[in-house]
Design a protein around this motif. Structure first.
Motif, short mmCIF file in Angstrom:
data_model
loop_
_atom_site.label_atom_id
_atom_site.label_comp_id
_atom_site.label_asym_id
_atom_site.label_seq_id
_atom_site.Cartn_x
_atom_site.Cartn_y
_atom_site.Cartn_z
N THR A 438 0.82 -1.22 0.00
CA THR A 438 0.00 0.00 0.00
C THR A 438 0.85 1.26 0.00
O THR A 438 0.30 2.37 0.01
CB THR A 438 -0.92 0.03 1.24
OG1 THR A 438 -0.12 -0.01 2.43
CG2 THR A 438 -1.88 -1.15 1.22
N LYS A 441 0.21 4.75 -2.23
CA LYS A 441 -1.14 4.76 -2.80
C LYS A 441 -2.05 5.65 -1.96
O LYS A 441 -1.96 5.67 -0.73
CB LYS A 441 -1.72 3.34 -2.86
CG LYS A 441 -1.00 2.41 -3.83
CD LYS A 441 -1.68 1.05 -3.84
CE LYS A 441 -1.11 0.15 -4.93
NZ LYS A 441 0.30 -0.20 -4.71
N GLU A 445 -7.03 4.76 -4.11
CA GLU A 445 -6.33 3.73 -4.88
C GLU A 445 -6.28 2.41 -4.12
O GLU A 445 -6.41 1.34 -4.72
CB GLU A 445 -4.92 4.20 -5.22
CG GLU A 445 -4.87 5.35 -6.20
CD GLU A 445 -3.50 5.97 -6.32
OE1 GLU A 445 -3.24 6.64 -7.33
OE2 GLU A 445 -2.68 5.80 -5.38
#
Length: 483
Positions: A438, A441, A445
């Protein structure tokens, strides 16, 4: 530095004062448990009562998390953080006045209650207000302050009397309460309540006037989209789009707690006494606290550069190796029953292994699991999800704290340490196969990774448009997603 980003950093600092207080309360047993065994306090307490005292943090944590679910939804995150100062301050007053073990049970319950309130909202709040390129750094910064609080109590605690240490802690909830009076409310909370103008003012403060309107429109779209669905516990456990985030968050939470990092820290003094190490206990605790603190600084640098997933995998694996090494030493000492004089020159081995356990866990899973948990859930179920995670974590924490002494009595320290090692290796495997990356992002997203139903609707719409060209994709698509 832009004014808006400066406000984000200062808000994170104010919040981190609350996590520093949590670090102090969490590490309090490390210098205090040896005092109990040396009868240096005015409290008479047995080993089993010590285990019960430590375990009482978990039900307090659960109760605090459950209350936070309603306080945060009704009054906002700022009010929740401010309210958490009350149980922490009350518990510290009880610690100052305690003369019997059951009073310490209440103290740890109240400290756990306040911890549950703060930990439920702090990371979630930072994820909602921070720019995506510094979100991880700010969140880990609160962990850094947690480690600073731990360092202070571990380093100073051995040299202070029991009552003096408790008096010193008494001022901490007052300090963070005062600092958090000025922090802004989350714009997400205002938009959920339909208070658009308040959300706009907060965004101007956090993002700058030139970016506020763009950010506001984006957040309004996200809130309207996510709040279309129910945010109940039932929805969290039955919604298909929440299935993978829930598995990821629960798996990481349980393995994090069951590796026993907190239990090892709290019993460090007793463990080193059992290891027959040729070093003063106060020196051991100071070294441990300093290393943990320095590594906490490094973790704030690594989290947004290396990535969440690699840190998880490698830290779990390295932790498993280190704690297994410490367990092997105690196997030779307790089970094989080698002469303590033979092992005495190697008494440094478990200490170094535990230091390395602290290093890898602080650099890795202990610093970033809460970040990932706050990132993977959408807004409409995030408060429910974070509360649910804390409830599961509370049960896991109670189990570890209460059963550690029993496992040690049955199989020795080697059995307890090898159990922690096995769980850590399981965490590495779980992270490798299940957890996505992650880093870098945005929250939108990240949600696109998990929004299965939205992806299906988008594909169906695209296929409907192409059907007029004589395509047959729609039938194929419907068959695919009906499986």
């Amino acid at each position: 530095m832009e004014h808006g980003r400066f406000i984000q950093y200062m808000t994170a600092f104010a919040l981190s004062l609350s996590t520093a207080t949590l670090g102090v309360s969490s590490a309090w047993p490390t210098p205090v448990i040896p005092k109990f065994h040396r009868n240096e306090t005015n409290v008479q307490i047995t080993d089993n009562e010590i285990a019960t005292m430590l375990a009482m943090s978990a039900p307090g944590f659960v109760a605090g998390s459950l209350l936070t679910r309603f306080v945060a939804d009704s009054f906002g995150t700022q009010t929740t953080v401010l309210a958490s100062a009350l149980p922490i301050a009350t518990g510290t007053v009880i610690a100052v006045l305690a003369t019997q073990a059951w009073l310490l049970f209440i103290m740890k319950f109240l400290w756990g209650f306040g911890t549950g309130m703060v930990s439920t909202v702090v990371t979630m709040y930072l994820a909602e207000i921070a720019d995506k390129d510094i979100r991880g750094t700010l969140a880990v910064g609160t962990r850094f302050m947690f480690n600073l609080g731990s360092l202070l109590v571990i380093s100073i605690g051995p040299f202070l009397s029991f009552s003096t240490l408790n008096y010193c802690i008494l001022g901490l909830p007052v300090i963070f309460f005062t600092a958090c009076l000025w922090i802004p409310e989350s714009p997400y909370y205002y938009l959920k309540k339909g208070k658009v103008e308040q959300a706009r003012r907060v965004l101007i403060r956090l993002k700058g006037e030139e970016n506020a309107e763009i950010e506001l429109e984006s957040l309004k779209a996200d809130v309207n989209k996510e709040m279309r669905h129910s945010g109940t516990v039932c929805e969290l456990f039955t919604g298909r789009q929440y299935r993978r985030p829930l598995v990821i968050a629960l798996g990481l939470k349980v393995t994090q707690i069951m590796t026993g990092t907190l239990t090892i820290q709290q019993y460090l003094g007793r463990i080193m006494q059992d290891a027959n190490i040729n070093m003063k206990l106060s020196t051991i605790l100071v070294i441990f606290g300093i290393v943990k603190f320095v590594v906490g600084i490094m973790s704030s640098i690594l989290v947004d550069r290396v990535g969440r997933r690699p840190l998880l995998i490698y830290s779990y694996f390295a932790f498993g190796l280190c704690v297994a090494t410490a367990g092997s030493y105690f196997f030779l000492l307790d089970v094989v029953s080698l002469n303590p004089s033979v092992l005495r020159p190697y008494g440094i081995v478990p200490f170094v292994a535990i230091i390395l356990c602290s290093v890898v866990s602080t650099l890795g899973f202990n610093s970033i699991i809460s970040i990932i948990s706050a990132e993977v859930f959408p807004l409409n179920v995030k408060p429910v999800a974070m509360t649910t995670l804390n409830v599961f974590g509370g049960f896991a924490g109670f189990s570890v704290a209460k059963t550690y002494q029993a496992v040690k009595n049955i199989s020795g320290l080697c059995g307890a340490f090898w159990m922690f090692s096995l769980i850590a290796f399981s965490g590495a495997v779980f992270s490798y196969f299940v957890v996505p990356e992650t880093r870098g992002k945005s929250l939108r997203e990240i949600q696109e990774i998990f929004q299965i139903n939205d992806n299906i609707e988008t594909k169906i719409e695209e296929t409907l448009l192409s059907k007029q060209n004589g395509g047959t994709e729609l039938n194929v698509l419907n068959k695919e997603y009906s499986l």
